[in-house]
Design a protein around this motif. Structure first.
Motif, short mmCIF file in Angstrom:
data_model
loop_
_atom_site.label_atom_id
_atom_site.label_comp_id
_atom_site.label_asym_id
_atom_site.label_seq_id
_atom_site.Cartn_x
_atom_site.Cartn_y
_atom_site.Cartn_z
N MET A 1 0.84 -1.21 0.00
CA MET A 1 0.00 0.00 0.00
C MET A 1 0.87 1.25 0.00
SD MET A 1 -3.24 -1.13 2.44
CE MET A 1 -3.22 0.45 3.20
N ILE A 2 1.90 1.28 0.83
CA ILE A 2 2.82 2.41 0.88
C ILE A 2 3.54 2.57 -0.45
CG2 ILE A 2 4.96 3.27 1.93
CD1 ILE A 2 3.96 1.93 4.57
N ALA A 3 4.07 1.46 -0.97
CA ALA A 3 4.83 1.51 -2.23
C ALA A 3 3.96 2.03 -3.37
CB ALA A 3 5.37 0.12 -2.57
N ASN A 4 2.73 1.57 -3.46
CA ASN A 4 1.87 2.02 -4.55
C ASN A 4 1.46 3.48 -4.41
OD1 ASN A 4 1.72 -0.22 -6.38
ND2 ASN A 4 0.69 -1.32 -4.75
N GLN A 5 1.39 3.98 -3.20
CA GLN A 5 1.14 5.41 -3.02
C GLN A 5 2.36 6.21 -3.47
OE1 GLN A 5 -1.92 6.82 -1.98
NE2 GLN A 5 -0.85 8.48 -2.99
N VAL A 6 3.54 5.73 -3.13
CA VAL A 6 4.78 6.39 -3.57
C VAL A 6 4.83 6.41 -5.10
CG1 VAL A 6 7.31 6.21 -3.62
CG2 VAL A 6 6.08 5.88 -1.46
N VAL B 1 9.11 1.29 -15.43
CA VAL B 1 8.71 0.42 -14.33
C VAL B 1 9.94 -0.12 -13.60
CG1 VAL B 1 7.57 -1.75 -13.74
CG2 VAL B 1 6.55 -0.23 -15.41
N PHE B 2 10.94 -0.58 -14.35
CA PHE B 2 12.17 -1.07 -13.73
C PHE B 2 12.80 0.01 -12.85
CE2 PHE B 2 16.79 -1.41 -13.68
CZ PHE B 2 16.95 -2.68 -13.15
N ASN B 3 12.88 1.22 -13.37
CA ASN B 3 13.48 2.32 -12.60
C ASN B 3 12.65 2.65 -11.36
OD1 ASN B 3 15.69 2.59 -14.29
ND2 ASN B 3 14.69 4.12 -15.58
N MET B 4 11.33 2.55 -11.46
CA MET B 4 10.47 2.83 -10.31
C MET B 4 10.68 1.78 -9.22
SD MET B 4 8.32 4.93 -8.98
CE MET B 4 7.69 5.87 -10.37
N PHE B 5 10.74 0.51 -9.61
CA PHE B 5 10.96 -0.54 -8.61
C PHE B 5 12.33 -0.40 -7.96
CE2 PHE B 5 7.73 -3.59 -10.78
CZ PHE B 5 6.68 -2.83 -10.28
N LYS B 6 13.32 0.01 -8.73
CA LYS B 6 14.65 0.27 -8.18
C LYS B 6 14.58 1.44 -7.19
CE LYS B 6 19.24 1.65 -9.77
NZ LYS B 6 20.03 1.99 -10.95
N PHE B 7 13.85 2.49 -7.55
CA PHE B 7 13.67 3.64 -6.67
C PHE B 7 13.02 3.20 -5.35
CE2 PHE B 7 10.62 6.88 -5.19
CZ PHE B 7 11.50 7.86 -4.78
N LEU B 8 11.98 2.37 -5.44
CA LEU B 8 11.30 1.89 -4.23
C LEU B 8 12.26 1.12 -3.34
CD1 LEU B 8 7.90 0.60 -5.64
CD2 LEU B 8 8.27 2.65 -4.25
N ALA B 9 13.10 0.28 -3.94
CA ALA B 9 14.06 -0.49 -3.15
C ALA B 9 15.01 0.44 -2.39
CB ALA B 9 14.85 -1.43 -4.06
N HIS B 10 15.49 1.47 -3.07
CA HIS B 10 16.42 2.42 -2.42
C HIS B 10 15.71 3.25 -1.35
CE1 HIS B 10 20.15 1.93 -4.66
NE2 HIS B 10 19.39 1.65 -5.71
N LYS B 11 14.48 3.62 -1.61
CA LYS B 11 13.74 4.48 -0.68
C LYS B 11 13.23 3.72 0.55
CE LYS B 11 9.78 7.64 -0.42
NZ LYS B 11 10.49 8.68 0.30
N LEU B 12 12.68 2.53 0.33
CA LEU B 12 11.97 1.84 1.41
C LEU B 12 12.81 0.80 2.16
CD1 LEU B 12 8.48 1.48 -0.33
CD2 LEU B 12 9.25 3.24 1.29
N SER B 13 13.85 0.26 1.55
CA SER B 13 14.67 -0.75 2.23
C SER B 13 15.31 -0.24 3.52
CB SER B 13 15.74 -1.31 1.29
OG SER B 13 15.15 -2.06 0.26
N PRO B 14 15.79 1.01 3.56
CA PRO B 14 16.37 1.49 4.83
C PRO B 14 15.33 1.70 5.94
CG PRO B 14 17.18 2.79 2.97
CD PRO B 14 16.05 1.95 2.47
N GLU B 15 14.06 1.82 5.55
CA GLU B 15 13.00 2.12 6.52
C GLU B 15 12.27 0.90 7.06
OE1 GLU B 15 10.20 5.20 5.39
OE2 GLU B 15 11.59 5.89 3.84
#
Length: 85
Positions: free
Chosen positions: A14-19, A63-77
């Motif tokens: 839910m968080i990822a899809n809002q991002v 899409v690939f770049n967005m999923f990569k962005f999500l990994a960088h943004k959300l993995s530390p959190e």
């Protein structure tokens, strides 16, 4: 891992899809449908907008770049807690 919040897969999606929807590079139909965690990195998956022959399209890179962005943004959190529903 002590400084990461434990979260369920559904909550994280839910968080990822809002991002994704709030991001300037959002493409209509882009969404994360699953996530796994490997070595502390969240890996998001979803529709890659391949053509009829299974080859990448212009949307595939976005899409690939967005999923990569999500990994960088959300993995530390966050870290997945598969016991949470």
């Amino acid at each position: 891992m002590a400084n990461k919040a434990e979260i369920s897969i559904n909550e994280l999606l839910m968080i990822a899809n809002q991002v994704i929807q709030d991001h300037q590079d959002y493409v209509d139909g882009m969404r994360a449908t699953s996530v796994i965690e490997k070595d502390g990195v969240l890996i998001f998956k979803g529709e890659y907008f391949l053509d009829d022959d299974g080859l990448p399209t212009a949307k595939t890179t976005a899409v690939f770049n967005m999923f990569k962005f999500l990994a960088h943004k959300l993995s530390p959190e966050f870290t997945l807690n598969t016991l949470l529903v």
